[in-house]
Design a protein around this motif. Structure first.
Motif, PDB file in Angstrom:
ATOM      1  N   SER A 258      16.302  21.860  -9.450  1.00 46.10           N
ATOM      2  CA  SER A 258      14.970  21.511  -9.956  1.00 46.10           C
ATOM      3  C   SER A 258      14.687  20.089  -9.483  1.00 46.10           C
ATOM      4  O   SER A 258      15.505  19.190  -9.704  1.00 46.10           O
ATOM      5  CB  SER A 258      14.973  21.573 -11.484  1.00 46.10           C
ATOM      6  OG  SER A 258      14.029  20.664 -12.029  1.00 46.10           O
ATOM      7  N   THR A 259      13.559  19.898  -8.824  1.00 45.41           N
ATOM      8  CA  THR A 259      13.252  18.536  -8.329  1.00 45.41           C
ATOM      9  C   THR A 259      13.143  17.562  -9.507  1.00 45.41           C
ATOM     10  O   THR A 259      13.529  16.402  -9.395  1.00 45.41           O
ATOM     11  CB  THR A 259      11.955  18.520  -7.492  1.00 45.41           C
ATOM     12  OG1 THR A 259      10.913  19.134  -8.246  1.00 45.41           O
ATOM     13  CG2 THR A 259      12.133  19.229  -6.163  1.00 45.41           C
TER      14      THR A 259
ATOM     15  N   GLY B 168      16.347  26.536 -10.296  1.00 44.74           N
ATOM     16  CA  GLY B 168      16.221  26.336 -11.738  1.00 44.74           C
ATOM     17  C   GLY B 168      14.930  25.610 -12.082  1.00 44.74           C
ATOM     18  O   GLY B 168      14.943  24.673 -12.894  1.00 44.74           O
ATOM     19  N   GLY B 169      13.832  26.053 -11.480  1.00 44.19           N
ATOM     20  CA  GLY B 169      12.534  25.407 -11.739  1.00 44.19           C
ATOM     21  C   GLY B 169      12.157  25.545 -13.210  1.00 44.19           C
ATOM     22  O   GLY B 169      12.296  26.617 -13.789  1.00 44.19           O
TER      23      GLY B 169
ATOM     24  N   ARG C  44       6.690  23.886 -18.768  1.00 45.69           N
ATOM     25  CA  ARG C  44       6.521  23.325 -20.116  1.00 45.69           C
ATOM     26  C   ARG C  44       7.144  24.244 -21.154  1.00 45.69           C
ATOM     27  O   ARG C  44       7.287  25.444 -20.943  1.00 45.69           O
ATOM     28  CB  ARG C  44       5.027  23.188 -20.429  1.00 45.69           C
ATOM     29  CG  ARG C  44       4.437  21.870 -20.005  1.00 45.69           C
ATOM     30  CD  ARG C  44       2.992  21.805 -20.482  1.00 45.69           C
ATOM     31  NE  ARG C  44       2.899  21.863 -21.927  1.00 45.69           N
ATOM     32  CZ  ARG C  44       2.095  22.690 -22.606  1.00 45.69           C
ATOM     33  NH1 ARG C  44       1.310  23.521 -21.981  1.00 45.69           N
ATOM     34  NH2 ARG C  44       2.073  22.671 -23.928  1.00 45.69           N
TER      35      ARG C  44
ATOM     36  N   PHE D 180       9.975  28.172 -14.172  1.00 44.08           N
ATOM     37  CA  PHE D 180       8.898  28.153 -13.184  1.00 44.08           C
ATOM     38  C   PHE D 180       9.430  28.797 -11.908  1.00 44.08           C
ATOM     39  O   PHE D 180      10.317  28.254 -11.245  1.00 44.08           O
ATOM     40  CB  PHE D 180       8.420  26.722 -12.912  1.00 44.08           C
ATOM     41  CG  PHE D 180       7.192  26.683 -12.044  1.00 44.08           C
ATOM     42  CD1 PHE D 180       5.934  26.854 -12.590  1.00 44.08           C
ATOM     43  CD2 PHE D 180       7.302  26.514 -10.666  1.00 44.08           C
ATOM     44  CE1 PHE D 180       4.791  26.857 -11.783  1.00 44.08           C
ATOM     45  CE2 PHE D 180       6.166  26.514  -9.858  1.00 44.08           C
ATOM     46  CZ  PHE D 180       4.910  26.678 -10.426  1.00 44.08           C
TER      47      PHE D 180
ATOM     48  N   SER E 168       8.507  16.410  -7.087  1.00 47.55           N
ATOM     49  CA  SER E 168       8.549  15.474  -8.215  1.00 47.55           C
ATOM     50  C   SER E 168       8.436  14.062  -7.681  1.00 47.55           C
ATOM     51  O   SER E 168       9.017  13.722  -6.635  1.00 47.55           O
ATOM     52  CB  SER E 168       9.861  15.620  -8.995  1.00 47.55           C
ATOM     53  OG  SER E 168       9.967  16.927  -9.515  1.00 47.55           O
TER      54      SER E 168
ATOM     55  N   GLY F  12       1.298  24.289 -11.733  1.00 51.95           N
ATOM     56  CA  GLY F  12       1.604  23.753 -13.061  1.00 51.95           C
ATOM     57  C   GLY F  12       2.255  22.388 -12.917  1.00 51.95           C
ATOM     58  O   GLY F  12       2.902  22.099 -11.895  1.00 51.95           O
TER      59      GLY F  12
ATOM     60  N   ILE G  77       5.340  18.903  -9.965  1.00 52.70           N
ATOM     61  CA  ILE G  77       4.276  19.900  -9.765  1.00 52.70           C
ATOM     62  C   ILE G  77       4.809  21.051  -8.907  1.00 52.70           C
ATOM     63  O   ILE G  77       5.528  20.830  -7.929  1.00 52.70           O
ATOM     64  CB  ILE G  77       3.002  19.273  -9.125  1.00 52.70           C
ATOM     65  CG1 ILE G  77       1.910  20.342  -8.965  1.00 52.70           C
ATOM     66  CG2 ILE G  77       3.300  18.585  -7.792  1.00 52.70           C
ATOM     67  CD1 ILE G  77       0.525  19.785  -8.717  1.00 52.70           C
TER      68      ILE G  77
HETATM   69  C1  BTN Z   1       4.244  24.618 -16.061  1.00 48.72           C
HETATM   70  O1  BTN Z   1       3.461  25.374 -15.474  1.00 48.72           O
HETATM   71  O2  BTN Z   1       4.607  24.815 -17.237  1.00 48.72           O
HETATM   72  C2  BTN Z   1       4.781  23.422 -15.335  1.00 48.72           C
HETATM   73  C3  BTN Z   1       5.510  23.821 -14.083  1.00 48.72           C
HETATM   74  C4  BTN Z   1       6.106  22.632 -13.351  1.00 48.72           C
HETATM   75  C5  BTN Z   1       6.942  23.083 -12.185  1.00 48.72           C
HETATM   76  C6  BTN Z   1       7.382  21.944 -11.317  1.00 48.72           C
HETATM   77  S1  BTN Z   1       8.049  22.515  -9.794  1.00 48.72           S
HETATM   78  C7  BTN Z   1       8.623  20.931  -9.436  1.00 48.72           C
HETATM   79  C8  BTN Z   1       9.182  20.371 -10.718  1.00 48.72           C
HETATM   80  N1  BTN Z   1      10.543  20.807 -10.923  1.00 48.72           N
HETATM   81  C9  BTN Z   1      10.668  21.592 -11.996  1.00 48.72           C
HETATM   82  O3  BTN Z   1      11.733  22.105 -12.399  1.00 48.72           O
HETATM   83  N2  BTN Z   1       9.483  21.728 -12.592  1.00 48.72           N
HETATM   84  C10 BTN Z   1       8.438  21.023 -11.894  1.00 48.72           C
END
Ligand code: BTN
Length: 265
Positions: free
Chosen positions: A27-28, A53-54, A57, A62, A73, A125, A145
Protein backbone atom coordinates in the motif's frame (compact mmCIF):
# COMPACT_ATOMS: atom_id res chain seq x y z
CA UNK A 1 6.66 4.93 -16.58
CA UNK A 2 8.61 7.14 -14.18
CA UNK A 3 10.28 9.04 -17.05
CA UNK A 4 6.94 9.54 -18.78
CA UNK A 5 5.48 10.89 -15.53
CA UNK A 6 8.40 13.29 -15.07
CA UNK A 7 8.04 14.55 -18.64
CA UNK A 8 4.53 15.80 -17.81
CA UNK A 9 5.43 17.60 -14.57
CA UNK A 10 4.90 21.36 -14.63
CA UNK A 11 7.57 24.03 -14.69
CA UNK A 12 9.64 24.10 -11.56
CA UNK A 13 9.13 20.35 -11.07
CA UNK A 14 9.57 20.85 -7.37
CA UNK A 15 9.01 17.28 -6.27
CA UNK A 16 10.64 15.61 -9.30
CA UNK A 17 13.58 14.09 -7.43
CA UNK A 18 11.30 12.74 -4.72
CA UNK A 19 9.04 10.51 -6.83
CA UNK A 20 9.45 6.75 -6.50
CA UNK A 21 7.68 4.28 -8.77
CA UNK A 22 6.85 0.66 -7.88
CA UNK A 23 5.51 -2.11 -10.12
CA UNK A 24 3.96 -3.72 -7.02
CA UNK A 25 3.65 -2.49 -3.47
CA UNK A 26 1.53 -3.46 -0.45
CA UNK A 27 0.00 0.00 0.00
CA UNK A 28 1.58 3.31 -1.00
CA UNK A 29 0.05 4.88 2.15
CA UNK A 30 1.53 2.21 4.45
CA UNK A 31 5.01 2.31 2.90
CA UNK A 32 5.03 6.11 2.85
CA UNK A 33 4.02 6.17 6.52
CA UNK A 34 7.12 4.09 7.35
CA UNK A 35 9.28 6.43 5.25
CA UNK A 36 7.73 9.44 7.00
CA UNK A 37 8.73 7.99 10.37
CA UNK A 38 12.29 7.66 8.99
CA UNK A 39 12.34 11.38 8.11
CA UNK A 40 11.49 11.23 4.41
CA UNK A 41 11.21 14.82 3.15
CA UNK A 42 8.15 16.90 2.35
CA UNK A 43 7.11 16.23 -1.25
CA UNK A 44 8.02 12.53 -1.28
CA UNK A 45 5.65 10.78 -3.69
CA UNK A 46 5.10 7.04 -4.11
CA UNK A 47 3.32 5.80 -7.23
CA UNK A 48 2.47 2.17 -7.91
CA UNK A 49 1.10 0.16 -10.82
CA UNK A 50 -0.46 -2.38 -8.45
CA UNK A 51 -1.18 -2.68 -4.72
CA UNK A 52 -1.62 -5.98 -2.87
CA UNK A 53 -3.02 -4.34 0.27
CA UNK A 54 -4.71 -1.14 -0.92
CA UNK A 55 -6.77 0.45 1.88
CA UNK A 56 -9.80 2.68 1.73
CA UNK A 57 -11.71 4.66 4.37
CA UNK A 58 -13.32 2.98 7.35
CA UNK A 59 -11.02 -0.06 7.04
CA UNK A 60 -12.26 -1.05 3.60
CA UNK A 61 -10.14 -2.69 0.89
CA UNK A 62 -9.28 -0.64 -2.20
CA UNK A 63 -8.96 -2.89 -5.24
CA UNK A 64 -5.73 -1.97 -7.03
CA UNK A 65 -5.18 -4.20 -10.10
CA UNK A 66 -2.10 -3.84 -12.32
CA UNK A 67 -2.13 -1.76 -15.52
CA UNK A 68 -5.56 -0.33 -14.80
CA UNK A 69 -5.05 2.50 -12.35
CA UNK A 70 -2.80 4.92 -10.54
CA UNK A 71 -2.18 4.39 -6.84
CA UNK A 72 -0.33 7.31 -5.31
CA UNK A 73 0.58 8.75 -1.93
CA UNK A 74 2.09 12.16 -1.24
CA UNK A 75 3.91 13.18 1.93
CA UNK A 76 3.50 16.74 3.21
CA UNK A 77 5.00 18.30 6.31
CA UNK A 78 2.93 21.43 6.98
CA UNK A 79 4.00 23.51 9.97
CA UNK A 80 0.69 23.55 11.87
CA UNK A 81 -1.48 21.84 14.45
CA UNK A 82 -3.63 18.89 13.30
CA UNK A 83 -6.73 21.00 13.99
CA UNK A 84 -5.63 23.36 11.20
CA UNK A 85 -6.06 20.54 8.70
CA UNK A 86 -9.76 19.75 9.04
CA UNK A 87 -10.21 20.79 5.41
CA UNK A 88 -7.38 18.56 4.12
CA UNK A 89 -9.57 15.92 2.46
CA UNK A 90 -11.68 18.62 0.79
CA UNK A 91 -8.53 20.31 -0.54
CA UNK A 92 -7.18 16.98 -1.82
CA UNK A 93 -10.48 16.17 -3.56
CA UNK A 94 -10.47 19.56 -5.27
CA UNK A 95 -6.88 18.99 -6.39
CA UNK A 96 -7.87 15.61 -7.82
CA UNK A 97 -10.74 17.21 -9.82
CA UNK A 98 -8.29 19.82 -11.18
CA UNK A 99 -5.85 17.06 -12.16
CA UNK A 100 -8.46 14.95 -13.97
CA UNK A 101 -9.77 17.99 -15.82
CA UNK A 102 -6.25 18.72 -17.10
CA UNK A 103 -5.33 15.12 -17.86
CA UNK A 104 -8.49 13.86 -19.58
CA UNK A 105 -10.69 16.91 -20.22
CA UNK A 106 -13.65 16.25 -17.92
CA UNK A 107 -14.27 17.85 -14.54
CA UNK A 108 -15.70 15.25 -12.17
CA UNK A 109 -17.74 15.98 -9.05
CA UNK A 110 -17.17 15.03 -5.44
CA UNK A 111 -19.34 12.81 -3.28
CA UNK A 112 -18.71 14.04 0.26
CA UNK A 113 -16.07 13.70 1.42
CA UNK A 114 -13.55 11.83 -0.56
CA UNK A 115 -15.05 10.12 -3.60
CA UNK A 116 -14.45 11.51 -7.06
CA UNK A 117 -17.44 10.71 -9.25
CA UNK A 118 -18.72 11.29 -12.77
CA UNK A 119 -22.18 10.34 -14.03
CA UNK A 120 -22.85 8.61 -10.68
CA UNK A 121 -19.79 6.38 -10.99
CA UNK A 122 -16.87 6.45 -8.57
CA UNK A 123 -13.62 7.11 -10.43
CA UNK A 124 -11.26 7.60 -7.50
CA UNK A 125 -11.06 7.55 -3.72
CA UNK A 126 -8.87 9.53 -1.34
CA UNK A 127 -7.48 8.45 2.01
CA UNK A 128 -5.76 11.16 4.07
CA UNK A 129 -3.81 10.33 7.23
CA UNK A 130 -2.19 12.73 9.69
CA UNK A 131 0.73 11.82 12.00
CA UNK A 132 1.02 13.75 15.26
CA UNK A 133 4.37 14.40 16.96
CA UNK A 134 5.17 14.32 20.71
CA UNK A 135 4.71 18.11 20.77
CA UNK A 136 1.12 17.55 19.49
CA UNK A 137 2.00 19.34 16.22
CA UNK A 138 1.49 17.80 12.80
CA UNK A 139 4.46 15.57 12.05
CA UNK A 140 3.34 14.46 8.60
CA UNK A 141 0.36 14.29 6.31
CA UNK A 142 -0.20 11.52 3.79
CA UNK A 143 -2.64 11.97 0.94
CA UNK A 144 -3.38 8.68 -0.81
CA UNK A 145 -5.41 8.47 -3.99
CA UNK A 146 -6.47 5.49 -6.04
CA UNK A 147 -7.72 6.19 -9.56
CA UNK A 148 -9.56 3.82 -11.87
CA UNK A 149 -8.07 4.69 -15.24
CA UNK A 150 -8.47 2.00 -17.88
CA UNK A 151 -11.10 -0.47 -16.62
CA UNK A 152 -14.14 -1.35 -18.64
CA UNK A 153 -17.33 -2.25 -16.78
CA UNK A 154 -16.59 -6.00 -16.69
CA UNK A 155 -13.17 -5.43 -15.08
CA UNK A 156 -14.96 -4.50 -11.84
CA UNK A 157 -16.33 -7.17 -9.49
CA UNK A 158 -20.06 -7.72 -10.05
CA UNK A 159 -21.12 -6.22 -6.73
CA UNK A 160 -19.72 -2.76 -7.61
CA UNK A 161 -20.31 -2.79 -11.39
CA UNK A 162 -23.31 -0.49 -11.29
CA UNK A 163 -21.48 2.34 -9.57
CA UNK A 164 -17.74 1.95 -10.20
CA UNK A 165 -16.30 3.71 -13.23
CA UNK A 166 -12.99 4.56 -14.83
CA UNK A 167 -11.64 7.59 -16.64
CA UNK A 168 -11.68 5.48 -19.83
CA UNK A 169 -15.35 4.57 -19.39
CA UNK A 170 -16.57 8.11 -18.80
CA UNK A 171 -14.42 9.78 -21.48
CA UNK A 172 -14.49 6.92 -24.01
CA UNK A 173 -10.79 7.61 -24.57
CA UNK A 174 -7.58 5.65 -24.06
CA UNK A 175 -6.10 7.02 -20.84
CA UNK A 176 -2.44 7.99 -20.52
CA UNK A 177 -1.86 6.92 -16.90
CA UNK A 178 1.51 8.72 -16.75
CA UNK A 179 -0.26 11.98 -17.58
CA UNK A 180 -2.90 11.33 -14.92
CA UNK A 181 -0.17 10.64 -12.34
CA UNK A 182 1.82 13.74 -13.30
CA UNK A 183 -1.23 16.03 -13.20
CA UNK A 184 -2.03 14.66 -9.73
CA UNK A 185 1.50 15.52 -8.54
CA UNK A 186 1.18 19.00 -10.10
CA UNK A 187 -2.21 19.55 -8.48
CA UNK A 188 -1.15 18.33 -5.03
CA UNK A 189 1.92 20.62 -5.18
CA UNK A 190 -0.33 23.62 -6.01
CA UNK A 191 -2.76 22.59 -3.27
CA UNK A 192 0.09 22.46 -0.77
CA UNK A 193 1.03 26.09 -1.58
CA UNK A 194 -2.40 27.35 -0.47
CA UNK A 195 -3.41 24.72 2.07
CA UNK A 196 -2.93 26.91 5.14
CA UNK A 197 -3.47 30.33 3.57
CA UNK A 198 -6.54 29.95 1.37
CA UNK A 199 -8.96 27.78 3.33
CA UNK A 200 -12.11 29.78 2.59
CA UNK A 201 -11.58 29.60 -1.18
CA UNK A 202 -10.77 25.88 -1.00
CA UNK A 203 -14.02 25.15 0.83
CA UNK A 204 -15.96 27.38 -1.56
CA UNK A 205 -14.57 25.51 -4.57
CA UNK A 206 -15.35 22.20 -2.86
CA UNK A 207 -18.98 23.30 -2.28
CA UNK A 208 -19.31 24.01 -6.01
CA UNK A 209 -18.06 20.54 -6.97
CA UNK A 210 -19.82 18.58 -4.22
CA UNK A 211 -22.93 16.78 -5.50
CA UNK A 212 -24.01 15.61 -2.04
CA UNK A 213 -25.44 19.01 -1.10
CA UNK A 214 -29.23 19.02 -1.53
CA UNK A 215 -29.36 15.21 -1.79
CA UNK A 216 -31.21 12.79 0.45
CA UNK A 217 -28.61 10.85 2.41
CA UNK A 218 -28.43 7.87 4.74
CA UNK A 219 -25.92 8.36 7.53
CA UNK A 220 -24.58 4.97 8.59
CA UNK A 221 -22.90 4.91 11.99
CA UNK A 222 -22.18 1.30 12.95
CA UNK A 223 -25.55 -0.47 13.13
CA UNK A 224 -27.52 2.78 13.19
CA UNK A 225 -28.90 4.26 9.94
CA UNK A 226 -30.38 7.78 9.96
CA UNK A 227 -32.06 9.49 7.01
CA UNK A 228 -31.90 13.15 6.15
CA UNK A 229 -31.02 15.82 3.61
CA UNK A 230 -27.50 17.21 3.17
CA UNK A 231 -27.67 20.98 3.58
CA UNK A 232 -24.11 22.29 3.33
CA UNK A 233 -20.40 21.74 3.89
CA UNK A 234 -19.02 23.42 7.01
CA UNK A 235 -15.65 25.12 7.15
CA UNK A 236 -14.19 22.06 8.91
CA UNK A 237 -15.35 19.88 5.98
CA UNK A 238 -18.16 18.27 8.00
CA UNK A 239 -21.55 17.78 6.32
CA UNK A 240 -24.56 19.63 7.72
CA UNK A 241 -27.57 17.31 7.65
CA UNK A 242 -31.25 17.91 8.43
CA UNK A 243 -32.41 14.56 9.81
CA UNK A 244 -35.94 13.23 9.33
CA UNK A 245 -36.87 14.19 12.94
CA UNK A 246 -36.09 17.83 12.05
CA UNK A 247 -32.79 18.12 13.93
CA UNK A 248 -29.87 19.68 12.10
CA UNK A 249 -26.39 18.44 12.98
CA UNK A 250 -22.92 18.16 11.47
CA UNK A 251 -21.69 14.76 10.37
CA UNK A 252 -17.99 14.00 10.48
CA UNK A 253 -16.42 11.92 7.72
CA UNK A 254 -14.14 9.89 10.00
CA UNK A 255 -17.03 8.17 11.75
CA UNK A 256 -19.76 7.60 9.22
CA UNK A 257 -20.52 6.46 5.74
CA UNK A 258 -23.03 8.51 3.75
CA UNK A 259 -25.12 6.95 1.03
CA UNK A 260 -27.54 8.66 -1.32
CA UNK A 261 -31.00 7.11 -1.28
CA UNK A 262 -30.91 6.65 -5.06
CA UNK A 263 -28.10 4.54 -6.41
CA UNK A 264 -24.58 5.14 -5.12
CA UNK A 265 -24.43 8.95 -5.02
C1 BTN B 1 -11.61 5.18 -0.43
O1 BTN B 1 -12.20 5.15 -1.52
O2 BTN B 1 -12.15 4.82 0.63
C2 BTN B 1 -10.20 5.68 -0.39
C3 BTN B 1 -9.31 4.86 -1.28
C4 BTN B 1 -7.86 5.31 -1.22
C5 BTN B 1 -6.98 4.38 -2.01
C6 BTN B 1 -5.57 4.89 -2.14
S1 BTN B 1 -4.67 3.99 -3.35
C7 BTN B 1 -3.21 4.75 -2.84
C8 BTN B 1 -3.25 4.80 -1.34
N1 BTN B 1 -2.79 3.56 -0.76
C9 BTN B 1 -3.76 2.92 -0.10
O3 BTN B 1 -3.63 1.83 0.50
N2 BTN B 1 -4.88 3.64 -0.13
C10 BTN B 1 -4.72 4.86 -0.89
Amino acid sequence: MINQIKAYLSEGKIWEGRIQYFETITSTNDVLKELAKQNAPHGTVLIADCQTGGRGRLGRTFLSPAQMGIYMSVLLRPDCMPGDLMHLTCAAAEAACDAFEKAVGIRPSIKWTNDIVFLKRKLAGILTEVGIGNNQKTEYVIIGIGVNCSQSETDFPEEIRGFAGSLAMVTEKVIDRARVAAELVNAFASMNDKLLTDKANLIEAYRRDCITIGEEVSVIRGEEVLHGVALDINSDCSLMVRFSDGTIAPVNSGEVSVRGLYHYV
